[in-house]
Motif scaffolding. Structure first.
Motif, PDB file in Angstrom:
ATOM      1  N   GLU A  67       0.853  -1.177   0.000  1.00 39.59           N
ATOM      2  CA  GLU A  67       0.000   0.000   0.000  1.00 39.59           C
ATOM      3  C   GLU A  67       0.896   1.236   0.000  1.00 39.59           C
ATOM      4  OE1 GLU A  67      -3.120   2.037   3.150  1.00 39.59           O
ATOM      5  OE2 GLU A  67      -2.716  -0.096   3.274  1.00 39.59           O
ATOM      6  N   VAL A  69       2.443   4.720   0.941  1.00 38.55           N
ATOM      7  CA  VAL A  69       2.462   5.486   2.183  1.00 38.55           C
ATOM      8  C   VAL A  69       2.142   6.938   1.840  1.00 38.55           C
ATOM      9  CG1 VAL A  69       3.886   6.256   4.105  1.00 38.55           C
ATOM     10  CG2 VAL A  69       4.156   3.961   3.204  1.00 38.55           C
ATOM     11  N   SER A  72      -2.173   9.879   5.219  1.00 38.63           N
ATOM     12  CA  SER A  72      -3.226   9.228   6.008  1.00 38.63           C
ATOM     13  C   SER A  72      -2.647   8.210   6.991  1.00 38.63           C
ATOM     14  CB  SER A  72      -4.233   8.548   5.083  1.00 38.63           C
ATOM     15  OG  SER A  72      -3.643   7.435   4.449  1.00 38.63           O
ATOM     16  N   TRP A  73      -1.406   7.797   6.814  1.00 36.91           N
ATOM     17  CA  TRP A  73      -0.791   6.855   7.750  1.00 36.91           C
ATOM     18  C   TRP A  73      -0.446   7.536   9.071  1.00 36.91           C
ATOM     19  CZ3 TRP A  73       2.570   2.223   6.397  1.00 36.91           C
ATOM     20  CH2 TRP A  73       2.011   1.508   5.353  1.00 36.91           C
ATOM     21  N   THR A  78      -3.342   8.211  14.878  1.00 36.53           N
ATOM     22  CA  THR A  78      -2.459   7.095  14.535  1.00 36.53           C
ATOM     23  C   THR A  78      -2.261   6.155  15.717  1.00 36.53           C
ATOM     24  OG1 THR A  78      -1.311   8.387  12.881  1.00 36.53           O
ATOM     25  CG2 THR A  78      -0.137   6.500  13.746  1.00 36.53           C
ATOM     26  N   HIS A 111      -1.666  -1.163   9.349  1.00 31.48           N
ATOM     27  CA  HIS A 111      -1.826  -1.198   7.898  1.00 31.48           C
ATOM     28  C   HIS A 111      -1.648  -2.591   7.310  1.00 31.48           C
ATOM     29  CE1 HIS A 111      -2.536   3.021   7.087  1.00 31.48           C
ATOM     30  NE2 HIS A 111      -1.780   3.236   8.149  1.00 31.48           N
ATOM     31  N   ARG A 140      -7.604  -2.258  12.105  1.00 28.63           N
ATOM     32  CA  ARG A 140      -7.395  -2.641  10.707  1.00 28.63           C
ATOM     33  C   ARG A 140      -8.722  -2.854   9.997  1.00 28.63           C
ATOM     34  NH1 ARG A 140      -3.902  -7.727  10.197  1.00 28.63           N
ATOM     35  NH2 ARG A 140      -3.228  -6.790  12.121  1.00 28.63           N
ATOM     36  N   ARG A 143     -10.899   0.743   9.697  1.00 27.91           N
ATOM     37  CA  ARG A 143     -10.206   1.895   9.139  1.00 27.91           C
ATOM     38  C   ARG A 143     -11.020   2.510   8.015  1.00 27.91           C
ATOM     39  NH1 ARG A 143      -4.839   1.310   6.166  1.00 27.91           N
ATOM     40  NH2 ARG A 143      -5.752  -0.717   5.947  1.00 27.91           N
TER      41      ARG A 143
END
Length: 155
Positions: A67, A69, A72-73, A78, A111, A140, A143
């Motif tokens: 995915e 990066v 949004s990570w 977070t 993630h 997860r 999300r």
């Protein structure tokens, strides 16, 4: 100028090796020599890589694509759900990984990275990696896609 012994071809014939070099026309000998050297160099490189066990695959890595990066990570949410008390207890042990590596492992677990990946790539102890993956499991599945986040990271 002759660099080989005059009876070198006789010795090769005695070993059962025909004097191939003498059958090649004089004008093409440099090209043939270059081709032989190039082939020998290629064989040396391939043989060395195979011996070291580092044979590169011609196809890309198998499995799902990584995915990308993006911002949004790393939002204000977070660390939501991070098992801080359990992690702090494990970080007090001698030889524990640094806290920055544990936070990076948390982001990767949220993630989708599994415990084996965290152990391998971040050198985390197995119990800590499993703790992070189990704690990240609810995050997860719940999300939101990045399109629904505003610039501040909120929903």
């Amino acid at each position: 100028m002759r660099t080989l012994h005059p009876h070198f071809c006789v010795y090769l014939m005695a070993l059962g090796i025909p004097p191939v070099w003498r059958t090649v026309p004089l004008a093409t000998r440099p090209g043939v020599a270059a081709a032989v050297l190039a082939f020998a160099a290629l064989a040396l490189v391939v043989g060395t890589r195979a011996r070291q066990g580092r044979v590169r695959r011609f196809r890309g890595p198998r499995g799902r694509a990584a995915e990308p990066v993006d911002a949004s990570w790393f939002t204000t949410h977070t660390l939501d759900g991070f098992p801080e008390a359990a992690v702090r207890a494990r970080l007090k042990a001698p030889g524990a990984p640094p806290a920055d590596r544990v936070y990076a492992a948390w982001v990767l677990a949220v993630h989708g990275m599994d415990a084996a990946g965290l152990e391998k790539h971040l050198s985390l102890p197995a119990d800590l990696a499993h703790l992070l993956v189990e704690a990240a499991e609810p995050r997860r599945h719940n999300r939101e896609p990045p399109e629904k986040c505003d610039e501040s990271g909120g929903m």
